[in-house]
Design a protein around this motif. Structure first.
Motif, PDB file in Angstrom:
ATOM      1  N   MET A  65      -4.917   3.843  -5.609  1.00  0.00           N
ATOM      2  CA  MET A  65      -5.112   4.676  -4.417  1.00  0.00           C
ATOM      3  C   MET A  65      -6.493   5.328  -4.423  1.00  0.00           C
ATOM      4  O   MET A  65      -7.116   5.511  -3.382  1.00  0.00           O
ATOM      5  CB  MET A  65      -4.018   5.754  -4.349  1.00  0.00           C
ATOM      6  N   ILE A 109       0.844  -1.206   0.000  1.00  0.00           N
ATOM      7  CA  ILE A 109       0.000   0.000   0.000  1.00  0.00           C
ATOM      8  C   ILE A 109       0.873   1.248   0.000  1.00  0.00           C
ATOM      9  O   ILE A 109       0.644   2.194  -0.772  1.00  0.00           O
ATOM     10  CB  ILE A 109      -0.952  -0.003   1.203  1.00  0.00           C
ATOM     11  N   PHE A 110       1.883   1.253   0.853  1.00  0.00           N
ATOM     12  CA  PHE A 110       2.772   2.419   0.917  1.00  0.00           C
ATOM     13  C   PHE A 110       3.606   2.547  -0.364  1.00  0.00           C
ATOM     14  O   PHE A 110       3.863   3.666  -0.829  1.00  0.00           O
ATOM     15  CB  PHE A 110       3.688   2.325   2.146  1.00  0.00           C
ATOM     16  N   ALA A 120      -9.321   4.825  -1.582  1.00  0.00           N
ATOM     17  CA  ALA A 120     -10.007   5.959  -0.958  1.00  0.00           C
ATOM     18  C   ALA A 120     -11.526   5.784  -1.022  1.00  0.00           C
ATOM     19  O   ALA A 120     -12.237   6.057  -0.049  1.00  0.00           O
ATOM     20  CB  ALA A 120      -9.586   7.261  -1.639  1.00  0.00           C
ATOM     21  N   SER A 173       2.504   6.231  -7.086  1.00  0.00           N
ATOM     22  CA  SER A 173       1.428   7.015  -7.694  1.00  0.00           C
ATOM     23  C   SER A 173       1.856   8.452  -7.971  1.00  0.00           C
ATOM     24  O   SER A 173       1.207   9.148  -8.754  1.00  0.00           O
ATOM     25  CB  SER A 173       0.196   7.008  -6.778  1.00  0.00           C
ATOM     26  N   TYR A 184      -2.670  11.811 -10.729  1.00  0.00           N
ATOM     27  CA  TYR A 184      -4.007  11.995 -10.162  1.00  0.00           C
ATOM     28  C   TYR A 184      -4.842  12.942 -11.030  1.00  0.00           C
ATOM     29  O   TYR A 184      -6.049  12.728 -11.196  1.00  0.00           O
ATOM     30  CB  TYR A 184      -3.907  12.529  -8.732  1.00  0.00           C
ATOM     31  N   SER A 192       2.607   1.580  -3.336  1.00  0.00           N
ATOM     32  CA  SER A 192       1.679   2.091  -4.358  1.00  0.00           C
ATOM     33  C   SER A 192       1.482   3.591  -4.187  1.00  0.00           C
ATOM     34  O   SER A 192       1.415   4.337  -5.172  1.00  0.00           O
ATOM     35  CB  SER A 192       0.337   1.368  -4.255  1.00  0.00           C
ATOM     36  N   GLY A 193       1.383   4.027  -2.917  1.00  0.00           N
ATOM     37  CA  GLY A 193       1.249   5.456  -2.663  1.00  0.00           C
ATOM     38  C   GLY A 193       2.439   6.239  -3.180  1.00  0.00           C
ATOM     39  O   GLY A 193       2.290   7.323  -3.773  1.00  0.00           O
ATOM     40  N   TYR A 194       3.635   5.692  -3.018  1.00  0.00           N
ATOM     41  CA  TYR A 194       4.836   6.365  -3.509  1.00  0.00           C
ATOM     42  C   TYR A 194       4.866   6.392  -5.032  1.00  0.00           C
ATOM     43  O   TYR A 194       5.077   7.439  -5.655  1.00  0.00           O
ATOM     44  CB  TYR A 194       6.082   5.654  -2.967  1.00  0.00           C
ATOM     45  N   CYS A 199      -1.000   2.880 -10.117  1.00  0.00           N
ATOM     46  CA  CYS A 199      -0.971   3.050  -8.657  1.00  0.00           C
ATOM     47  C   CYS A 199      -1.876   4.200  -8.222  1.00  0.00           C
ATOM     48  O   CYS A 199      -2.514   4.131  -7.161  1.00  0.00           O
ATOM     49  CB  CYS A 199       0.457   3.295  -8.185  1.00  0.00           C
ATOM     50  N   ALA A 200      -1.946   5.259  -9.025  1.00  0.00           N
ATOM     51  CA  ALA A 200      -2.849   6.368  -8.714  1.00  0.00           C
ATOM     52  C   ALA A 200      -4.307   5.892  -8.748  1.00  0.00           C
ATOM     53  O   ALA A 200      -5.118   6.257  -7.886  1.00  0.00           O
ATOM     54  CB  ALA A 200      -2.632   7.513  -9.701  1.00  0.00           C
TER      55      ALA A 200
END
Length: 294
Positions: A271, A32-33, A275, A39, A57, A35-37, A267-268
């Motif tokens: 995320m 998860i982290f 959300a 993105s 995004y 993917s956040g990076y 990845c964006a």
């Protein structure tokens, strides 16, 4: 002596939990982290990631493909979760109250078979059943002098058909959960209700459903999470078509990541999906808390 025993028991407990904890951290939390990076980067696997800020995004919110995928996914969730929850509850109540026999046990087993069937098997079988030319369902309709329906080839029926298959596959799992919950309710409550003159329907709404609130919360939560992650049935049965009528968010993530090699963009999207699930889960928590307060 007591302290040593407590420390030993605590250490044993930690050792029992440690393998699962490591797996959860390694395969759930860390990805998860990561993917956040990613993105926030432009990354195609072959070259090092390049930081691009919020560009991915911005593209996601401007992409009509993502908008269609999000709409289809929300429609899928709205159709499957309520129907499979209600059906599972009704069937479980019927089997618990009216079918406490070997036949009831056989029916529970039969309804659980679709759960253990793989998505590939289920999708392939239902694709044959729903086939426009010579499919089992259309053959039955033709026998009844009803015109064939293009179940998977029409934008009006393709998503509904996938929802039907998903409900057929999931309802047996939630039925078992509800059945176990109903069997755990004290019979004394029903006996007292009978003495007061309550009908079977009144007992169901005044005793069974309130006592099953925690289980209903679990069933709805699992249903929402599973439905938002739908990919296999849509990919196998329609490939996202016709047009974009059955494209889902997870399918969009898959296409972006493994067909277009836009890992940062994928990845964006992932995320964004996370959300959406978190927001809906928060709304669900507030809804059930309000119900409990009443």
């Amino acid at each position: 002596m007591l302290k040593k025993r407590q420390k030993r028991e605590a250490l044993q407990g930690i050792l029992y939990v440690l393998p699962s904890f490591i797996l959860i951290i390694g395969f759930c939390v860390i990805p998860i982290f990561m993917s956040g990076y990613f993105s926030f980067t432009s990354y195609n696997i072959m070259t090092p990631p390049k930081f691009v800020g919020l560009e991915n995004y911005m593209k996601v919110f401007q992409d009509s493909y993502v908008a269609d995928a999000a709409k289809n996914t929300l429609l899928y969730v709205a159709m499957t979760v309520p129907i499979q929850t209600i059906l599972a509850l009704v069937f479980a109540a019927f089997l618990a109250y009216k079918m406490q026999t070997k036949t009831g046990g056989l029916l529970r087993s039969l309804m659980f078979i679709p759960v253990i069937a793989s998505a590939v098997t289920a999708g392939t079988i239902w694709r044959i059943i729903l086939n426009t030319d010579g499919g089992l369902l259309n053959s039955i309709l033709n026998f009844l002098h009803i015109d064939s329906v293009n179940w998977l080839g029409s934008t009006k029926t393709a998503l509904i058909s996938i929802c039907i298959v998903a409900i057929w596959k999931n309802v047996g799992y939630f039925l078992v959960i509800y059945y176990a919950g109903i069997m755990g309710i004290s019979r004394d409550l029903y006996e007292a209700a009978k003495v007061d003159g309550a009908t079977s329907i009144q007992q169901f709404f005044k005793i069974t459903m309130p006592m099953l609130k925690p289980i209903t919360y679990l069933v709805v939560t699992l249903g929402i999470i599973w439905s938002f992650q739908v990919f296999d049935l849509s990919y196998l049965m329609t490939g996202g078509g016709p047009g974009r009528s059955t494209v889902t968010l997870v399918m969009g993530i898959y296409n972006a990541a493994f067909k277009q090699y836009k890992m940062g963009y994928a990845c964006a999207m992932a995320m964004l999906l996370l959300a959406i699930i978190l927001v809906i889960n928060l709304i669900e928590n507030l809804f059930f808390k309000e119900k409990e307060a009443k």
